[in-house]
Design a protein around this motif. Structure first.
Motif, mmCIF file in Angstrom:
data_model
loop_
_atom_site.group_PDB
_atom_site.id
_atom_site.type_symbol
_atom_site.label_atom_id
_atom_site.label_comp_id
_atom_site.label_asym_id
_atom_site.label_seq_id
_atom_site.Cartn_x
_atom_site.Cartn_y
_atom_site.Cartn_z
ATOM 1 N N UNK A 170 25.168 60.650 57.934
ATOM 2 C CA UNK A 170 26.219 61.643 57.720
ATOM 3 C C UNK A 170 27.518 61.021 57.212
ATOM 4 N N UNK A 171 27.735 59.755 57.521
ATOM 5 C CA UNK A 171 28.916 59.053 57.023
ATOM 6 C C UNK A 171 28.662 58.433 55.650
ATOM 7 N N UNK A 172 27.465 58.649 55.131
ATOM 8 C CA UNK A 172 27.055 58.126 53.826
ATOM 9 C C UNK A 172 27.053 56.600 53.794
ATOM 10 N N UNK A 173 26.742 55.989 54.931
ATOM 11 C CA UNK A 173 26.620 54.536 55.006
ATOM 12 C C UNK A 173 25.153 54.181 54.766
ATOM 13 N N UNK A 174 24.778 54.180 53.499
ATOM 14 C CA UNK A 174 23.383 53.983 53.113
ATOM 15 C C UNK A 174 23.247 52.655 52.381
ATOM 16 N N UNK A 175 22.280 51.842 52.820
ATOM 17 C CA UNK A 175 22.077 50.549 52.171
ATOM 18 C C UNK A 175 21.568 50.762 50.753
ATOM 19 N N UNK A 211 25.206 68.903 48.965
ATOM 20 C CA UNK A 211 26.486 69.600 48.775
ATOM 21 C C UNK A 211 27.522 69.151 49.811
ATOM 22 N N UNK A 212 28.182 68.045 49.543
ATOM 23 C CA UNK A 212 29.180 67.485 50.465
ATOM 24 C C UNK A 212 30.489 67.270 49.709
ATOM 25 N N UNK A 233 36.452 74.033 59.305
ATOM 26 C CA UNK A 233 36.234 74.200 57.862
ATOM 27 C C UNK A 233 35.009 73.401 57.450
ATOM 28 N N UNK A 234 34.063 74.075 56.807
ATOM 29 C CA UNK A 234 32.827 73.440 56.379
ATOM 30 C C UNK A 234 33.085 72.592 55.129
ATOM 31 N N UNK A 235 32.749 71.290 55.212
ATOM 32 C CA UNK A 235 32.965 70.407 54.059
ATOM 33 C C UNK A 235 31.667 69.806 53.524
ATOM 34 N N UNK A 236 30.540 70.107 54.174
ATOM 35 C CA UNK A 236 29.302 69.546 53.649
ATOM 36 C C UNK A 236 28.073 69.970 54.429
ATOM 37 N N UNK A 237 26.929 69.779 53.776
ATOM 38 C CA UNK A 237 25.628 69.986 54.409
ATOM 39 C C UNK A 237 24.735 68.830 53.966
ATOM 40 N N UNK A 238 24.115 68.175 54.933
ATOM 41 C CA UNK A 238 23.204 67.072 54.610
ATOM 42 C C UNK A 238 22.132 67.009 55.684
ATOM 43 N N UNK A 239 20.890 66.806 55.272
ATOM 44 C CA UNK A 239 19.805 66.895 56.238
ATOM 45 C C UNK A 239 19.772 68.318 56.775
ATOM 46 N N UNK A 240 19.750 68.423 58.099
ATOM 47 C CA UNK A 240 19.854 69.740 58.744
ATOM 48 C C UNK A 240 21.190 69.868 59.475
#
Length: 265
Positions: A170-175, A211-212, A233-240
């Motif tokens: 969710x923090x977009x910390x992806x290798x 959509x983030x 306030x909704x700022x994104x959707x990722x996964x579920x």
């Protein structure tokens, strides 16, 4: 806009970005259209997804009794290596288990926080990867039943994780890794009975865009029972997950069977 009903996992459409839908008994919401809007969520009660009774949810949207009786939540769901339908042996309901277990399954590598190995029915590609919040995914093998997929996953757990680090996702910390290169090195790690299913031409490489508007620096999971009324306030959707501006996130899948009211302004 006001909505009320039983939470179920968000339906998705593979697009750029991924399209998300929340479905209720008499209405549905394209969640993408709620981005950058204020959402109020109220916890109103429970409704078991199996028996429809207003009983407290135990796990996976089911009440206690249904969780321990329904074939839809047998141990082989989470641990596919325990599947026995290919042997004609029932866990809870052989007819159900035969329909689900004896169909093509995919073993895959997905990149959501780090490289993860997993199993899904072929019919769930790419939905399964979207639900996990994977940025990329590749198929390793396609096998004819869930058992073979399960023993493949077990063998590969020595080399890859089998769970997503939801906070990093969710923090977009992806290798940054080359999934296709990892796949090319995997043959020798496969169980002997699965190696005939390894197809070097199986080059499905899915890339997902979510959509983030803004990824949070820290995340806090929303507990609907402890916080029955929440607004953000909704700022994104990722996964579920629904991601809110203050770093609060709601795992919709975890609250299946919960009855909510939702107001969007």
């Amino acid at each position: 806009m006001q909505y009320e009903g039983v939470l179920t996992k968000m339906e998705t459409e593979f697009a750029s970005p991924i399209q998300y839908y929340m479905t209720f008994e008499n209405s549905f919401l394209n969640v993408n259209q709620a981005l950058d809007k204020n959402i109020e969520i109220s916890f109103l009660g429970y409704q078991c997804l199996n028996c429809s009774k207003k009983k407290k949810i135990f796990r996976q949207g089911f009440c206690y009794d249904c969780f321990y009786s329904s074939p839809a939540v047998g141990d082989w769901i989470m641990r596919p290596e325990l599947s026995t339908a290919h042997l004609g042996i029932a866990d809870r309901d052989l007819d159900y288990e035969t329909r689900v277990q004896l169909q093509p399954h995919i073993v895959y590598l997905a990149l959501s926080s780090e490289i993860k190995v997993g199993v899904t029915r072929k019919t769930q590609v790419p939905t399964r990867w979207i639900d996990q919040g994977a940025d990329e995914a590749v198929s390793i093998v396609e096998v004819p039943n869930r058992y073979l997929a399960g023993i493949t996953e077990v063998a590969l757990k020595d080399h890859f994780v089998d769970k997503t680090n939801w906070r990093k996702m969710l923090q977009n910390e992806v290798v940054s890794l080359d999934l296709m290169a990892e796949r090319a090195r995997i043959f020798e790690r496969l169980p002997e009975e699965v190696r005939p299913y390894f197809n070097t031409d199986l080059n499905e490489h899915f890339v997902m865009k979510y959509p983030v508007l803004k990824f949070p620096k820290k995340v806090t999971g929303l507990n609907l029972e402890k916080t029955p009324n929440y607004e953000g306030r909704l700022v994104g959707v990722k996964g579920q997950y629904l991601i809110f501006e203050d770093g609060t996130v709601l795992n919709v899948r975890s609250y299946e069977g919960y009855v909510i009211g939702m107001n969007i302004s």
